[in-house]
Design an enzyme around this catalytic site. Structure first.
Site, short mmCIF file in Angstrom:
data_model
loop_
_atom_site.label_atom_id
_atom_site.label_comp_id
_atom_site.label_asym_id
_atom_site.label_seq_id
_atom_site.Cartn_x
_atom_site.Cartn_y
_atom_site.Cartn_z
N ASN A 99 7.61 -2.30 39.37
CA ASN A 99 7.51 -3.34 38.66
C ASN A 99 8.18 -4.50 39.21
OD1 ASN A 99 8.41 -4.94 36.26
ND2 ASN A 99 10.23 -3.71 35.96
N TRP A 100 7.61 -5.34 39.37
CA TRP A 100 7.72 -6.62 40.00
C TRP A 100 8.65 -7.60 39.34
CZ3 TRP A 100 2.45 -8.58 42.91
CH2 TRP A 100 2.41 -7.63 44.15
N LYS A 101 8.84 -7.37 37.98
CA LYS A 101 9.51 -8.36 37.18
C LYS A 101 9.21 -9.70 37.42
CE LYS A 101 13.39 -4.88 37.74
NZ LYS A 101 14.80 -4.70 37.36
N HIS A 148 11.23 -2.23 28.28
CA HIS A 148 12.14 -2.25 29.56
C HIS A 148 13.40 -2.54 29.19
CE1 HIS A 148 13.94 -3.25 33.26
NE2 HIS A 148 12.92 -2.25 33.71
N GLU A 174 15.51 -4.61 30.17
CA GLU A 174 15.81 -5.91 30.23
C GLU A 174 15.24 -6.46 29.23
OE1 GLU A 174 14.11 -6.54 34.46
OE2 GLU A 174 15.94 -5.31 34.87
N GLU A 220 15.15 5.31 32.43
CA GLU A 220 15.91 4.46 33.52
C GLU A 220 17.53 4.14 32.82
OE1 GLU A 220 13.34 1.83 35.47
OE2 GLU A 220 13.12 0.84 33.75
N GLY A 278 18.56 -2.08 39.54
CA GLY A 278 18.83 -3.21 40.35
C GLY A 278 20.60 -3.06 40.76
N SER A 286 17.10 1.94 40.88
CA SER A 286 17.40 1.65 42.14
C SER A 286 16.88 2.91 43.08
CB SER A 286 18.97 1.85 42.35
OG SER A 286 19.55 0.51 41.98
N GLY A 309 11.72 -0.68 40.91
CA GLY A 309 11.79 -2.19 40.71
C GLY A 309 11.94 -2.88 42.10
N GLY A 310 13.20 -3.28 42.65
CA GLY A 310 13.25 -3.82 43.85
C GLY A 310 12.58 -3.34 45.07
C1 PEP Z 1 13.11 -1.33 37.05
O1 PEP Z 1 12.85 -2.46 37.29
O2 PEP Z 1 12.71 -0.59 36.06
C2 PEP Z 1 13.81 -0.69 37.92
C3 PEP Z 1 14.31 0.51 37.95
O3 PEP Z 1 14.42 -1.60 38.91
P1 PEP Z 1 15.22 -1.29 40.47
O4 PEP Z 1 14.51 -0.30 41.13
O5 PEP Z 1 15.31 -2.44 41.21
O6 PEP Z 1 16.52 -0.66 39.92
#
Ligand code: PEP
Length: 247
Positions: A5-7, A87, A89, A159, A165, A205, A226-227
Site C-alpha cells: 500500500n503506497w498510500k 483502511h 486512515e 491491521e 506506521g 509495520s 505500507g512503508g
Molecule cells: C498500511 O498502510 O496498511 C500499513 C500497514 O502501513 P505500515 O506497514 O507502514 O504500518
C-alpha cells in the site's frame, strides 16, 4: 498474498522507477500493489505479469455527481483488479463508516472487482478490552448482505491501528489470536470451508525482519505492507520470505 500500500507516495515517474527495479521472476499470482489513482494506468501497463495493480479506495456509486470520487468501471479501465476498502486512515480522516464500507464491498463484488476489507482496533480500544467487540462489529457490518459466492472473492486485512506506521508490529501470537477470531466469525456467518478460503492478512509495520514470525501463524495468509512496500528491496524480501512458508 502480499499487498503493498503506497498510500499518498510516488508520482508516475517514481512508480515506474520502482517497477523497473522489480526482478522479472516475480509472478502476479499472489503479489498486489495498491498505488495512487494517478499512477494506476502506467503501473498496470508496466507491471505485466509481475504483480496485480489496484486502488486504495473506490466509490460505492456507479457514476454521477460525486466530485472527487472514482468508480469501479474507471479503475478497471485503468488496469486495476482490486481495491483496499475501509483502511483505518480512511475511517479516521474521511469518516468512512461500516455502512459505507459495506456498500463499497457489495459494489465491488457485484462488478467482479476484488475488495480487501481493512479492519482493526485502536490502542485505546485494545487497552479497554474492546478488541474483540470492535473487530466483530467492523467485520460483520462490513460483510452484511454478501452472498457465499461474493464473500469468496473478498480478502480481509487485520491491521491494528496502533501498529500502522509506528514500527510496533503486533506479536505473532497476538495477531494469530485475532485472526482466529475473524476466521471463527466468518465460519459462523458462512461455512468452515468458505472461512478457510478467505485470505486474512496482517498489516501494521510489517518489514523483512518481522514477516517471518508473522507468516508462520496458521490463520495468517499474508500481509498488507505500507512503508516497507515503498522500496523494492524490502518489498521483494517480504514476498520471498512469505513464499518460503506459504507455498
Ligand atoms: C498500511 O498502510 O496498511 C500499513 C500497514 O502501513 P505500515 O506497514 O507502514 O504500518
Amino acid at each position: 498474498m502480499i499487498v503493498g500500500n503506497w498510500k499518498m507516495h510516488k508520482t508516475i515517474a517514481e512508480a515506474l522507477e520502482f517497477l523497473k527495479k522489480l526482478p522479472s521472476g516475480l509472478c502476479a499470482e499472489d503479489i498486489y500493489l495498491a498505488v495512487p489513482f494517478t499512477a494506476l494506468s502506467s503501473v498496470a501497463d508496466a507491471a505485466g505479469t509481475k504483480l496485480k495493480v489496484g486502488a486504495q479506495n473506490v466509490s460505492e456509486h456507479k457514476e454521477g455527481a460525486y466530485t472527487g470520487e472514482i468508480s469501479i468501471r474507471m479503475l478497471k479501465e485503468a488496469g486495476a483488479t482490486f481495491s483496499l476498502v475501509g483502511h483505518s486512515e480512511r475511517r479516521t480522516y474521511y469518516h468512512e463508516t461500516n455502512q459505507s464500507i459495506a456498500h463499497k464491498l457489495k459494489a465491488c463484488l457485484q462488478q467482479g472487482f476484488k475488495p480487501i476489507l481493512c479492519i482493526g482496533e485502536t490502542a485505546s480500544e485494545r487497552k479497554a478490552g474492546h478488541t474483540q467487540a470492535v473487530l466483530e462489529k467492523q467485520l460483520s457490518e462490513g460483510i452484511q448482505g454478501l452472498t457465499s459466492e461474493e464473500v469468496l472473492c473478498l480478502a480481509v486485512a487485520y491491521e491494528p491501528v496502533w501498529a500502522i506506521g509506528t514500527g510496533h508490529t503486533a506479536t505473532a501470537e497476538m495477531a494469530q489470536e485475532t485472526h482466529k477470531l475473524c476466521r471463527e466469525l466468518l465460519k459462523k456467518r458462512y461455512t468452515a470451508d468458505i472461512a478457510a478460503k478467505i485470505p486474512i492478512l496482517y498489516g501494521g509495520s510489517v518489514n523483512p525482519n518481522s514477516i517471518e514470525q508473522i507468516i508462520q501463524q496458521p490463520d495468517i495468509d499474508g500481509a498488507l505492507v505500507g512503508g516497507a512496500s515503498l522500496e523494492v528491496d524490502s518489498f521483494v524480501k517480504i514476498v520471498t520470505i512469505a513464499r518460503e512458508y506459504k507455498s
